[in-house]
Design an enzyme around this catalytic site. Structure first.
Site, PDB file in Angstrom:
ATOM      1  N   SER A  61      45.871  42.660  -1.238  1.00 18.00           N
ATOM      2  CA  SER A  61      45.423  41.535  -2.045  1.00 18.00           C
ATOM      3  C   SER A  61      46.490  40.446  -1.943  1.00 18.00           C
ATOM      4  O   SER A  61      47.647  40.684  -2.277  1.00 18.00           O
ATOM      5  CB  SER A  61      45.257  42.004  -3.491  1.00 18.00           C
ATOM      6  OG  SER A  61      44.985  40.908  -4.334  1.00 18.00           O
ATOM      7  N   LYS A  64      42.126  40.699   1.052  1.00 17.39           N
ATOM      8  CA  LYS A  64      41.482  40.063  -0.103  1.00 17.39           C
ATOM      9  C   LYS A  64      42.314  38.841  -0.454  1.00 17.39           C
ATOM     10  O   LYS A  64      43.534  38.936  -0.548  1.00 17.39           O
ATOM     11  CB  LYS A  64      41.440  41.057  -1.269  1.00 17.39           C
ATOM     12  CG  LYS A  64      41.243  40.455  -2.652  1.00 17.39           C
ATOM     13  CD  LYS A  64      40.951  41.547  -3.688  1.00 17.39           C
ATOM     14  CE  LYS A  64      41.640  41.296  -5.010  1.00 17.39           C
ATOM     15  NZ  LYS A  64      41.418  42.381  -5.987  1.00 17.39           N
ATOM     16  N   LYS A  73      42.856  35.599  -3.194  1.00 15.61           N
ATOM     17  CA  LYS A  73      42.545  35.091  -4.526  1.00 15.61           C
ATOM     18  C   LYS A  73      42.012  33.675  -4.380  1.00 15.61           C
ATOM     19  O   LYS A  73      42.540  32.892  -3.580  1.00 15.61           O
ATOM     20  CB  LYS A  73      43.821  35.075  -5.379  1.00 15.61           C
ATOM     21  CG  LYS A  73      44.381  36.463  -5.647  1.00 15.61           C
ATOM     22  CD  LYS A  73      43.486  37.217  -6.620  1.00 15.61           C
ATOM     23  CE  LYS A  73      44.104  38.535  -7.043  1.00 15.61           C
ATOM     24  NZ  LYS A  73      43.293  39.213  -8.059  1.00 15.61           N
ATOM     25  N   ASP A 122      38.593  37.132  -4.568  1.00 16.31           N
ATOM     26  CA  ASP A 122      38.663  37.525  -5.983  1.00 16.31           C
ATOM     27  C   ASP A 122      38.973  36.284  -6.811  1.00 16.31           C
ATOM     28  O   ASP A 122      40.014  35.650  -6.614  1.00 16.31           O
ATOM     29  CB  ASP A 122      39.757  38.584  -6.175  1.00 16.31           C
ATOM     30  CG  ASP A 122      39.830  39.127  -7.602  1.00 16.31           C
ATOM     31  OD1 ASP A 122      39.058  38.659  -8.466  1.00 16.31           O
ATOM     32  OD2 ASP A 122      40.659  40.024  -7.845  1.00 16.31           O
ATOM     33  N   GLU A 158      34.666  39.034  -5.907  1.00 16.53           N
ATOM     34  CA  GLU A 158      35.068  39.817  -7.073  1.00 16.53           C
ATOM     35  C   GLU A 158      35.199  38.916  -8.299  1.00 16.53           C
ATOM     36  O   GLU A 158      35.840  37.866  -8.244  1.00 16.53           O
ATOM     37  CB  GLU A 158      36.409  40.496  -6.746  1.00 16.53           C
ATOM     38  CG  GLU A 158      36.947  41.441  -7.797  1.00 16.53           C
ATOM     39  CD  GLU A 158      38.228  42.140  -7.308  1.00 16.53           C
ATOM     40  OE1 GLU A 158      38.428  42.278  -6.079  1.00 16.53           O
ATOM     41  OE2 GLU A 158      39.030  42.540  -8.159  1.00 16.53           O
ATOM     42  N   ASP A 173      35.209  43.402 -11.730  1.00 16.54           N
ATOM     43  CA  ASP A 173      36.510  43.965 -12.089  1.00 16.54           C
ATOM     44  C   ASP A 173      36.629  43.863 -13.615  1.00 16.54           C
ATOM     45  O   ASP A 173      36.218  44.783 -14.347  1.00 16.54           O
ATOM     46  CB  ASP A 173      37.609  43.180 -11.343  1.00 16.54           C
ATOM     47  CG  ASP A 173      39.039  43.532 -11.717  1.00 16.54           C
ATOM     48  OD1 ASP A 173      39.245  44.272 -12.682  1.00 16.54           O
ATOM     49  OD2 ASP A 173      39.982  43.053 -11.057  1.00 16.54           O
ATOM     50  N   LYS A 192      39.697  50.238 -11.955  1.00 14.56           N
ATOM     51  CA  LYS A 192      41.137  50.311 -12.212  1.00 14.56           C
ATOM     52  C   LYS A 192      41.330  51.217 -13.418  1.00 14.56           C
ATOM     53  O   LYS A 192      40.787  50.926 -14.494  1.00 14.56           O
ATOM     54  CB  LYS A 192      41.695  48.936 -12.561  1.00 14.56           C
ATOM     55  CG  LYS A 192      41.649  47.935 -11.425  1.00 14.56           C
ATOM     56  CD  LYS A 192      42.221  46.612 -11.881  1.00 14.56           C
ATOM     57  CE  LYS A 192      42.163  45.592 -10.768  1.00 14.56           C
ATOM     58  NZ  LYS A 192      42.559  44.256 -11.237  1.00 14.56           N
ATOM     59  N   GLY A 213      44.097  47.613  -8.022  1.00 13.64           N
ATOM     60  CA  GLY A 213      45.474  47.826  -8.456  1.00 13.64           C
ATOM     61  C   GLY A 213      45.940  46.734  -9.391  1.00 13.64           C
ATOM     62  O   GLY A 213      45.280  45.698  -9.552  1.00 13.64           O
TER      63      GLY A 213
HETATM   64  O1  OSB Z   1      42.231  41.084 -10.137  1.00 12.74           O
HETATM   65  O2  OSB Z   1      42.567  42.694  -8.821  1.00 12.74           O
HETATM   66  C1  OSB Z   1      43.016  41.860  -9.600  1.00 12.74           C
HETATM   67  C2  OSB Z   1      46.831  42.081  -9.682  1.00 12.74           C
HETATM   68  C3  OSB Z   1      47.083  41.819 -11.001  1.00 12.74           C
HETATM   69  C4  OSB Z   1      46.024  41.528 -11.837  1.00 12.74           C
HETATM   70  C5  OSB Z   1      44.722  41.510 -11.342  1.00 12.74           C
HETATM   71  C6  OSB Z   1      44.460  41.795 -10.013  1.00 12.74           C
HETATM   72  C7  OSB Z   1      45.546  42.050  -9.165  1.00 12.74           C
HETATM   73  C8  OSB Z   1      45.406  42.275  -7.737  1.00 12.74           C
HETATM   74  C9  OSB Z   1      46.521  43.042  -7.071  1.00 12.74           C
HETATM   75  O3  OSB Z   1      44.525  41.801  -7.052  1.00 12.74           O
HETATM   76  C10 OSB Z   1      46.104  44.321  -6.504  1.00 12.74           C
HETATM   77  C11 OSB Z   1      47.311  45.159  -6.127  1.00 12.74           C
HETATM   78  O4  OSB Z   1      47.846  45.882  -6.997  1.00 12.74           O
HETATM   79  O5  OSB Z   1      47.721  45.089  -4.971  1.00 12.74           O
HETATM   80 MG    MG Z   2      40.275  41.553  -9.473  1.00  8.56          MG
END
Ligand code: OSB
Ligand code: MG
Length: 369
Positions: A135, A161, A163, A188, A213, A238, A262, A290
């Site tokens: 991510s 992925k 953001k 995401d 996402e 999520d 999660k 995660g």
């Molecule tokens: O939305 O998936 C999410 C990290 C912190 C808070 C929200 C998210 C995330 C990630 C990181 O996308 C995923 C990772 O732990 O590598």
């Molecule tokens: Mg997410």
């Protein structure tokens, strides 16, 4: 299981690179490690993933400590516990899933260690390696993003992925696709849009994304259902799925095709399994997300990602993607084929390095139970 002591460690882990989402940037990751010790001397470890502020969810590392210390520990004192009994006892507490999940995970780890089996087998996992995705946060420029993607692909990650947020979305995805027409790619939004952005989001349909996402509000199911009818790109939820009932409702409403599970968000391994079982029984895919976990929480993510209904690469990257040094030995390593092996040792299968934990801890407290 008869517990003797519970120790909480509030650790602050410096990230190698800051991680930015639509709700803000994380530079140093707070987390609360939970260590259980039972009568016979065996241990179990879990991790509370609440953040520094109430941005991803309403919990913070401060509220989580408070809820564990003042409500969860008093409720479980002198009780004979299994993970399921624990969940049932703490269900009196509304919300605070991340606080609940830390101890729940530690109980699963402890139970697996007492039985001498790896956690992934204990929870019904079926594979010895899990697919690892990465991510990537919002960057200061598209060039910076493309450079990061190229490094991550070189390391072997099986899917990227990125953001997105208003102003960092369609144009960015277009540039990524120009450079990488065929990589498994998803986005995401962390709840950054509303239904009035539906036509804007529809433009993502051109880019052959695995999924989008959590485009809409953090607790919405209804608007997502409407958006899902409009988009060809599958919707993954999520933030909106906080418990197995939410998953049931999301199926009813057709709010999503995919769920990112999660354990912190849903209250632990048991509720994660329940969501996995239900969603899979409906013929729909899940994967494991995660929260920038340390090696302890990561062990629980890896175990969950071995479940049969996990059909996409996970947001479970190597320790070195996040941290200069992890607090477990061995650290979580990415194999050349883009997978992470599920350890065959008992429990989460890695050793927690107490001197490292103490190095990063800013608050530690032991409770006798
Ligand atoms: O939305 O998936 C999410 C990290 C912190 C808070 C929200 C998210 C995330 C990630 C990181 O996308 C995923 C990772 O732990 O590598
Ligand atoms: Mg997410």
């Amino acid at each position: 299981m008869e517990l003797r002591r519970i120790t909480l460690y509030e650790v602050w882990m410096p990230l190698k690179q800051y991680f930015e989402t639509s709700f803000g940037a994380t530079v140093e990751r707070p987390g609360i490690l939970v260590r259980l010790e039972e009568r016979g001397g065996e241990e179990g470890w879990g991790e509370i993933v609440a953040g520094e502020g109430p941005w991803y969810s309403c919990e913070t590392y401060v509220t989580a400590w408070h809820v564990v210390e003042d409500y969860i520990i008093p409720l479980i004192r002198k009780k004979e516990l299994t993970p399921a009994r624990y969940s049932s006892i703490v269900s009196r507490i509304r919300g605070h899933n991340m606080a609940k999940a830390g101890l729940e995970e530690a109980l699963w780890d402890l139970e697996a260690r007492l039985r001498g089996i790896p956690l992934y087998r204990h929870i019904g996992g079926i594979r010895e390696a899990i697919e690892s995705g990465v991510s990537i946060g919002i960057k200061s420029s598209v060039e910076e993003l493309l450079k990061t993607i190229s490094v991550r692909l070189g390391e072997g990650y099986r899917r990227i992925k990125i953001k997105i947020k208003p102003g960092w979305d369609i144009g960015v995805v277009e540039k990524v696709r120009e450079e990488y027409p065929d990589i498994p790619l998803q986005v995401d939004a962390n709840a950054a849009y509303t239904l009035s952005d539906a036509l804007h989001l529809k433009r993502l349909d051109e880019y052959n994304l695995l999924m989008i996402e959590q485009p809409l509000s953090h607790d919405d199911l209804v608007d997502h259902a409407e958006l899902a009818r409009l988009l060809r790109t599958p919707i993954c939820l999520d933030e909106s799925i906080k418990n197995p009932d939410d998953a049931r409702r999301a199926y009813r409403l057709d709010s999503a095709w995919i769920i990112n599970i999660k354990p912190g968000r849903v209250g632990g391994i048991g509720p994660s399994k329940a969501i996995h079982d239900f969603w899979s029984s409906m013929g729909r895919p899940v994967w494991i997300g995660g929260m920038l976990e340390t090696g302890v929480g990561r062990g629980h993510l890896v175990a969950l990602a071995t479940l049969p209904g996990v059909k996409y690469p996970n947001d479970i990257s190597a320790s070195s993607r996040y941290y200069e040094e992890d607090i477990v030995e061995p650290p979580w390593i990415l194999e050349k084929n883009g997978t992470i092996r599920a350890p065959q040792k008992p429990g989460i299968g890695v050793e927690v390095l107490l001197d490292r934990v103490e190095k990063y801890a800013r608050r530690t407290k032991t409770y006798t139970v």
